[in-house]
Design a protein around this motif. Sequence first.
Motif, PDB file in Angstrom:
ATOM      1  N   ILE A   1       0.845  -1.227  -0.172  1.00  0.00           N
ATOM      2  CA  ILE A   1      -0.031   0.040   0.134  1.00  0.00           C
ATOM      3  C   ILE A   1       0.828   1.162   0.032  1.00  0.00           C
ATOM      4  O   ILE A   1       0.509   2.227  -0.682  1.00  0.00           O
ATOM      5  N   LEU A   2       2.043   1.077   0.612  1.00  0.00           N
ATOM      6  CA  LEU A   2       2.955   2.370   0.762  1.00  0.00           C
ATOM      7  C   LEU A   2       3.567   2.747  -0.532  1.00  0.00           C
ATOM      8  O   LEU A   2       3.744   3.979  -0.912  1.00  0.00           O
ATOM      9  N   MET A   3       3.812   1.708  -1.622  1.00  0.00           N
ATOM     10  CA  MET A   3       4.190   1.977  -2.531  1.00  0.00           C
ATOM     11  C   MET A   3       3.104   2.686  -3.580  1.00  0.00           C
ATOM     12  O   MET A   3       3.423   3.835  -4.290  1.00  0.00           O
ATOM     13  N   PHE A   4       2.047   2.177  -3.658  1.00  0.00           N
ATOM     14  CA  PHE A   4       0.996   2.983  -4.244  1.00  0.00           C
ATOM     15  C   PHE A   4       0.870   4.046  -3.753  1.00  0.00           C
ATOM     16  O   PHE A   4       0.462   5.250  -4.322  1.00  0.00           O
ATOM     17  N   GLY A   5       0.957   4.639  -2.265  1.00  0.00           N
ATOM     18  CA  GLY A   5       0.841   5.715  -1.876  1.00  0.00           C
ATOM     19  C   GLY A   5       2.105   6.802  -2.429  1.00  0.00           C
ATOM     20  O   GLY A   5       1.712   7.753  -2.520  1.00  0.00           O
ATOM     21  N   SER A   6       3.266   6.348  -2.150  1.00  0.00           N
ATOM     22  CA  SER A   6       4.178   7.199  -2.743  1.00  0.00           C
ATOM     23  C   SER A   6       4.229   7.554  -4.282  1.00  0.00           C
ATOM     24  O   SER A   6       4.298   8.649  -4.626  1.00  0.00           O
ATOM     25  N   VAL A   7       3.681   6.611  -5.091  1.00  0.00           N
ATOM     26  CA  VAL A   7       3.477   6.916  -6.324  1.00  0.00           C
ATOM     27  C   VAL A   7       2.220   7.996  -6.441  1.00  0.00           C
ATOM     28  O   VAL A   7       2.526   8.990  -7.285  1.00  0.00           O
ATOM     29  N   SER A   8       1.378   7.937  -5.972  1.00  0.00           N
ATOM     30  CA  SER A   8       0.169   8.711  -5.763  1.00  0.00           C
ATOM     31  C   SER A   8       0.637  10.039  -5.196  1.00  0.00           C
ATOM     32  O   SER A   8       0.292  11.252  -6.004  1.00  0.00           O
ATOM     33  N   TRP A   9       1.256  10.266  -4.180  1.00  0.00           N
ATOM     34  CA  TRP A   9       1.903  11.505  -3.760  1.00  0.00           C
ATOM     35  C   TRP A   9       2.748  12.063  -4.597  1.00  0.00           C
ATOM     36  O   TRP A   9       2.998  13.334  -4.861  1.00  0.00           O
ATOM     37  N   THR A  10       3.735  11.220  -5.343  1.00  0.00           N
ATOM     38  CA  THR A  10       4.702  12.021  -6.470  1.00  0.00           C
ATOM     39  C   THR A  10       3.887  12.434  -7.672  1.00  0.00           C
ATOM     40  O   THR A  10       4.097  13.525  -7.872  1.00  0.00           O
ATOM     41  N   THR A  11       2.645  11.571  -7.837  1.00  0.00           N
ATOM     42  CA  THR A  11       1.663  12.385  -9.085  1.00  0.00           C
ATOM     43  C   THR A  11       1.359  13.652  -8.602  1.00  0.00           C
ATOM     44  O   THR A  11       1.258  14.479  -9.459  1.00  0.00           O
TER      45      THR A  11
END
Lengths: 89, 89
Positions: free
Chosen positions: B42-52
């Motif tokens: 979930i943290l991986m998806f989180g950091s990708v979303s935050w970077t976007t």
Amino acid sequence: MTYTDLIGYTASLLIMVAFLPQAYQVWKTKSVEDVSLMTYTILMFGSVSWTTYGLLKSDFPIIITNVTLFVVQGSIMVCKLKYGKKIIT
Amino acid sequence: MTYTDLIGYTASLLIMVAFLPQAYQVWKTKSVEDVSLMTYTILMFGSVSWTTYGLLKSDFPIIITNVTLFVVQGSIMVCKLKYGKKIIT
């Protein structure tokens, strides 16, 4: 709500729920050997700093995200301190 | 730089360094049983979303924080997938 806002809220939600499986796992198994105490200690300072930043900027999403993180990550840290003693004793 | 900015940068720095002890621990001990795969997924998806989100808002601190998190949390996840197999085999 713009497309950018939606991504921001999705990102916040992901971070908020991310630590729930870890909290559940350490609470259920009472096994915390591989969990880093230093990581969760720094995360505690991190969420307090982020909450302060959110309060100073009156940014509600930042506040709610980091108060939630403080509680969930704090519960993982409590489990680490409580069950981690098994290794020493 | 305002007092609020300083707290924001401190908060970012804390979150960026927080996962380094966990990454070092799993890399050194090769023991990942107590680390939640779901949390790091979930943290991986989180950091990708935050970077976007950071890219869409042209917010450099958000981008650099989350790219760093993606790399460090990603390395923990790779260790989990690599060394976690020991339990099955």
